[in-house]
Each structure stands twice: as structure tokens, then as C-alpha cells.
Design an enzyme around this catalytic site. Structure first.
Site, PDB file in Angstrom:
ATOM      1  CD  GLU A  88     -29.920 106.486  65.839  1.00 19.17           C
ATOM      2  OE1 GLU A  88     -28.809 106.805  65.385  1.00 19.17           O
ATOM      3  OE2 GLU A  88     -30.715 105.749  65.218  1.00 19.17           O
ATOM      4  CD  GLU A 101     -27.502 101.403  65.153  1.00 14.14           C
ATOM      5  OE1 GLU A 101     -28.536 102.096  65.122  1.00 14.14           O
ATOM      6  OE2 GLU A 101     -26.806 101.255  66.191  1.00 14.14           O
TER       7      GLU A 101
END
Length: 326
Positions: A52, A74
Site C-alpha cells: 500500500e 491479508e
């Protein structure tokens, strides 16, 4: 580029985790909107929060090295990206993919929903990485920064200005470049592979809540102005991180029992080395690995994720991966 420390997550309540995610989102937005070019030299794994951060940089230089990945894993531990992965990454790849807008959108959705990483070439092809080099990525980043400071190389200035213009376009729902109309949510919700990912998550590892939440956030992203759902992403990151399924998944990773992965859509891989094209039925980040190699590397990376070290390709991890592939 380390991501969120999962051991630290285990010590925090939902409110605190949500605050941490919101803080990271704000920090990355500040980085992305800086009026000074941001160049990032990537020299190892960048997973989760690390990826990110990569997406927020104006210009990314990376080595064209096999078996070094970026991605959003995730979902493996019943979580969702919390630092903008369901928002910025999707818009960026839809905007920049060399395969076209829809291909970039679907590839990004696949990456987040399956948790499977991207190779350097895939990340470059779909716009996450700006430039691939054979080696010395840090030296290349310094060269670009010096050229910007001296006014002899406009690359970074141009990259910053292009990102700022892109953000302005993101202030509306995602627009189909061919028709000029907003892209319908059905591009995602009716896609057979995406439906398969959600169904697979429901059947394996009790991950339906995480997968459906990711899909809902992706749909909200393309049907609303960029950034509107950052708060929802942070909230659900905190909610899921404190749930029993996430804790059970982290324990499974620590015990080296990775979950089976869903079948990934076929896609085309373009080699930047020889200019050739190859049709491949495989998973991103899994170039030609045998099932045994894939399972071993998944298990290894899973342990690093659970230890909060997944986004850093340190020497011990690199040596272990090399040993698996010998």
C-alpha cells in the site's frame, strides 16, 4: 518495506486498530499529494501495508528479479487491506494497466481477493511499478532524484504531476474510457472468477466475511468518488482483526498449515526481457512453481506474515526461499 505487525494487532482492541489504519491511510494520502516528487526504490518483498505504501509513491523503481513479490495477502489471515489497498490499488491499476482498464481492474481485484502476490513484471505491466531495472534499483532512484534536483531529468516531476491529475479524475466514480459512462458494479459482482473467490473463501478457512467485505469495498470504490470509503476500510480492518476467525488463521500460519488457494483466472504475461508473449494458466506470483515449491514458499511467507516480517525480504528469508528452489 514492512507491513502491519500481526503480533502488535493481537494486543490492540478494535478501536485502536481502526485508529492505526486511519492514521496510515492519512499518511499515505499526504505522501501521494505532496508537491515534491516521491520516488521509491523497492528491493524486496512488499506485502500488505508495504504494498500500500508502494501504491502511494509517485514513481517506483524495482529490480526485475524472479520470485520477489508485492501484494495484499491479508485474506490469508481473515483480514482485509487496511491502509488503502481496497481503494488506491484498484484505481491505480485500472488507470495504468497496459492491458486496458478492465484488465487492470480485474487483476487488482483478483490480487486482493485471493491474497496471491504479483511478480515484478506483473506489477509493472499493471502500473504499480514505474520502472524495472536489472540491478542497482537504489542507484537508479538516486539518479532520478539528482536529475530532478538539478533540473536535467523531468521524469519525477512528470510522474508527480501525472499522479496529481489522476487523483482529480478519481474524484468521480470510475468512468469507462470507451463509453464515457460510469463502470457498473456488475463488472465485479457478476464476474465468475470473483464469485468463485468469495465462494471458496466461504468454504475454506471461514473467510467469507473478509472476502465479501473486500468485494463490497471494491464495488463502493468504483461506484463512488475515490477516498469516500477509506473510513469503512479502516473500520472493517479493525472489526475483522479482533475476530475469532482472524486469530484462528494467524495460528494456522504459525503452525505452517497454509490454506488451499482458489483457482486463478488465466491471463497473459508479457516478458520485458525478450519482448515475447506467453499465455499462462497460473497464479500471480507463482511463475512455473511446482505444487510442492508453491506450498513450501506459501508456508514460509505465511509464517513471516504472522511474525509481522512478511514485507521484508531479509537474508534469512531469502536464503530459505532459494533453498526451496534449488
Amino acid at each position: 518495506v514492512p507491513g502491519q505487525d500481526t503480533k502488535e494487532l493481537a494486543t490492540m482492541d478494535q478501536e485502536r486498530i481502526t485508529e492505526v489504519a486511519a492514521w496510515a491511510q492519512e499518511a499515505f494520502q499526504e505522501l501521494e499529494t505532496l508537491n515534491i516528487p516521491v520516488v521509491l526504490a523497492l528491493n524486496g518483498l512488499a506485502l500488505g501495508g508495504g504494498n500500500e505504501l508502494v501504491a502511494a509513491a509517485h514513481y517506483v523503481v524495482a529490480p526485475n528479479i524472479p520470485r520477489v513479490y508485492v501484494g495484499q495477502p491479508e485474506i490469508y489471515i481473515n483480514l482485509i487491506p487496511g491502509f488503502g489497498g481496497t481503494q488506491r490499488l484498484i484505481r491505480l491499476m485500472a488507470d495504468r494497466s497496459k492491458d486496458g482498464q478492465e484488465a487492470g481492474l480485474l487483476f487488482a481485484a483478483d490480487t486482493v481477493l485471493t491474497g496471491q502476490p504479483m511478480t515484478m513484471e506483473e506489477a509493472h505491466r499493471h502500473g504499480l511499478i514505474s520502472e524495472l531495472v536489472s540491478s542497482n534499483e537504489l542507484a537508479r532512484a538516486y539518479q532520478l532524484a539528482i536529475g530532478h534536483a538539478l533540473g536535467t531529468d523531468p521524469t519525477l516531476q512528470r510522474a508527480m504531476e501525472e499522479r496529481h491529475e489522476t487523483i482529480k479524475r478519481w474524484e468521480q466514480p470510475l468512468i469507462d474510457r470507451k463509453s464515457g459512462q460510469p463502470i457498473a458494479a456488475t463488472v465485479l459482482t457478476d464476474d465468475p472468477y470473483i464469485r468463485h473467490y468469495v465462494e471458496h473463501a466461504a468454504q475454506v478457512g471461514l473467510r467469507k466475511d473478509a472476502a465479501q467485505t473486500i468485494l463490497d469495498l471494491l464495488v463502493a470504490n468504483i461506484t463512488h468518488p475515490f477516498g469516500v470509503r477509506f473510513g469503512d476500510e479502516a473500520y472493517h480492518f479493525g472489526r475483522l482483526a479482533t475476530g475469532a476467525p482472524a486469530k484462528a488463521a494467524m495460528l494456522r500460519f504459525l503452525q505452517r498449515r497454509p490454506l488451499p488457494r482458489p483457482m486463478h483466472r488465466p491471463f497473459v504475461v508479457q516478458s520485458s526481457l525478450d519482448g515475447g508473449e506467453e499465455i499462462a494458466k497460473r497464479s500471480p506470483g507463482d511463475p512455473g512453481l511446482s505444487p510442492e515449491e508453491s506450498e513450501a514458499i506459501d508456508s514460509l511467507i505465511a509464517r513471516k506474515i504472522a511474525e509481522g516480517k512478511s514485507a521484508l525480504l531479509d537474508e534469512p528469508l531469502h536464503a530459505q526461499i532459494v533453498k526451496i528452489l534449488e
